[in-house]
Design an enzyme around this catalytic site. Structure first.
Site, PDB file in Angstrom:
ATOM      1  N   LYS A  75      19.806  61.322 -15.757  1.00  0.00           N
ATOM      2  CA  LYS A  75      20.506  62.597 -15.953  1.00  0.00           C
ATOM      3  C   LYS A  75      21.977  62.344 -16.289  1.00  0.00           C
ATOM      4  O   LYS A  75      22.544  63.008 -17.156  1.00  0.00           O
ATOM      5  CB  LYS A  75      20.349  63.483 -14.703  1.00  0.00           C
ATOM      6  CG  LYS A  75      18.926  64.039 -14.571  1.00  0.00           C
ATOM      7  CD  LYS A  75      18.631  64.714 -13.236  1.00  0.00           C
ATOM      8  CE  LYS A  75      17.138  65.052 -13.165  1.00  0.00           C
ATOM      9  NZ  LYS A  75      16.707  65.669 -11.914  1.00  0.00           N
ATOM     10  N   GLN A 121      18.698  67.120  -6.087  1.00  0.00           N
ATOM     11  CA  GLN A 121      17.540  66.305  -6.443  1.00  0.00           C
ATOM     12  C   GLN A 121      16.479  66.386  -5.336  1.00  0.00           C
ATOM     13  O   GLN A 121      16.783  66.208  -4.161  1.00  0.00           O
ATOM     14  CB  GLN A 121      17.982  64.853  -6.686  1.00  0.00           C
ATOM     15  CG  GLN A 121      16.886  63.947  -7.190  1.00  0.00           C
ATOM     16  CD  GLN A 121      16.351  64.316  -8.572  1.00  0.00           C
ATOM     17  OE1 GLN A 121      17.079  64.797  -9.423  1.00  0.00           O
ATOM     18  NE2 GLN A 121      15.065  64.083  -8.785  1.00  0.00           N
ATOM     19  N   ASP A 181      18.366  74.172 -12.419  1.00  0.00           N
ATOM     20  CA  ASP A 181      16.978  73.770 -12.185  1.00  0.00           C
ATOM     21  C   ASP A 181      16.039  74.982 -12.163  1.00  0.00           C
ATOM     22  O   ASP A 181      14.819  74.832 -12.251  1.00  0.00           O
ATOM     23  CB  ASP A 181      16.868  73.068 -10.817  1.00  0.00           C
ATOM     24  CG  ASP A 181      16.611  71.583 -10.936  1.00  0.00           C
ATOM     25  OD1 ASP A 181      16.065  71.153 -11.956  1.00  0.00           O
ATOM     26  OD2 ASP A 181      16.962  70.866  -9.980  1.00  0.00           O
TER      27      ASP A 181
HETATM   28  N1  GUN Z   1      12.474  65.901  -8.558  1.00  0.00           N
HETATM   29  C1  GUN Z   1      11.510  65.681  -9.482  1.00  0.00           C
HETATM   30  N2  GUN Z   1      11.709  66.470 -10.550  1.00  0.00           N
HETATM   31  C2  GUN Z   1      12.817  67.196 -10.309  1.00  0.00           C
HETATM   32  C3  GUN Z   1      13.530  68.191 -11.035  1.00  0.00           C
HETATM   33  O1  GUN Z   1      13.191  68.582 -12.151  1.00  0.00           O
HETATM   34  N3  GUN Z   1      14.620  68.693 -10.428  1.00  0.00           N
HETATM   35  C4  GUN Z   1      15.028  68.299  -9.208  1.00  0.00           C
HETATM   36  N4  GUN Z   1      16.110  68.862  -8.692  1.00  0.00           N
HETATM   37  N5  GUN Z   1      14.394  67.389  -8.495  1.00  0.00           N
HETATM   38  C5  GUN Z   1      13.292  66.843  -9.055  1.00  0.00           C
END
Ligand code: GUN
Length: 284
Positions: free
Chosen positions: A52, A96, A119
């Site tokens: 990211k 996350q 998200d």
């Molecule tokens: N963990 C696995 N996929 C994601 C996601 O798309 N967003 C977040 N915040 N955590 C994750």
């Protein structure tokens, strides 16, 4: 003959377009910024957030990482989120997942200002998606819809079968497909005779996290197969939920792992950060 859906290439193109948009914001003196919170030291999460941050760098989005140790209390986590909510220089906040046991992730998602919720996990955005209002759409489902659209794969009126009912992928993806007028069925661990259902799918999407979950006998000839799984195979290599080598012979389109859904998820996160930045600055 199947066609491979190249998520990596598509994501690269999306990031390039977003960079242009972001450059225009910069000309106006607006600097898009994403804050990522990681609680604990989940090794997969560390890889995800590194990707990211790389994507932010590509698009020219500023990036701040908040690393909290696994003993962090719920009050401390909520306070960190509150501080980010209040900061004018932060446009997007991402917590996350997963976070350590004992912490309530749903409560934390609820705390994230829905206008910074890139998200799309805050209940306000979950609700907006469900009733068809404009909000933030979770990145993986959004990326999958973009993939289908980019390859001109029709969704309207098609039988779409989603395997998995997580809040992050299965449920929001089902809503996205419904919004595009598919007939949607969700299968999960308690589903009986899953093969009978998946066999009817024009579009089959697996988001379970189980190696070889989808075998060729579960797939209709000519189906579009999307693999959200991220697993390690017996050789330690990254592999999806789909038995790719055998299923590809039946599919019309299929996504690889890696290089399919994963890069699209990150591209749509960048899209959501730019969207949030524009909204917060009164730009349409
Ligand atoms: N963990 C696995 N996929 C994601 C996601 O798309 N967003 C977040 N915040 N955590 C994750």
């Amino acid at each position: 003959m199947y066609q491979l859906i190249d998520g990596k290439e598509l994501a690269k193109n999306i990031r390039q377009e977003l960079k242009k948009e972001n450059d225009k914001l910069k000309e106006k003196g607006i600097n898009a910024k994403l804050a990522v919170i990681l609680v604990g030291d989940d090794s997969a999460s560390k890889v995800y957030i590194k990707n990211k941050s790389k994507a932010c760098n590509d698009v020219g989005i500023e990036y701040e990482e908040i690393l909290l140790d696994s003993n962090t209390t719920m009050e401390e986590l909520l306070q960190v989120i509150e501080n980010l909510n209040k900061r004018d220089d932060i446009n997007g906040i991402l917590l996350q997942s997963p976070i350590p046991n004992g912490l309530d992730i749903q409560k934390a998602f609820e705390k994230i200002d829905y206008r910074k919720d890139v998200d799309g996990f805050n209940p306000v955005n979950v609700g907006k998606l469900t009733i068809g209002q404009d909000g933030f759409i979770p990145c993986t489902p959004y990326g999958i819809i973009k993939m289908l659209e980019s390859y001109n794969i029709p969704i309207e009126g098609k039988n779409a079968v989603v395997i998995g009912r997580s809040n992050i992928v299965g449920k929001p993806l089902s809503q996205c497909l419904l919004r595009k007028h598919a007939t949607v069925t969700i299968c999960h661990s308690r589903t009986k005779n899953i093969k009978d259902i998946t066999k009817s799918a024009d579009i089959l999407i697996s988001a379970v996290g189980k190696l070889n979950m989808v075998t060729s006998d579960m797939v209709k000839d000519g189906a579009v197969v999307i693999d959200v799984g991220m697993n390690r195979n017996e050789n330690g290599k990254l592999a999806g939920d789909v038995d790719f080598e055998n299923v590809k012979e039946k599919a019309s389109y299929i996504t690889p792992v890696p290089g399919g859904v994963g890069p699209m998820t990150i591209a749509m996160l960048m899209n959501n950060v730019i969207k949030a930045t524009k909204l917060q600055n009164g730009i349409n």
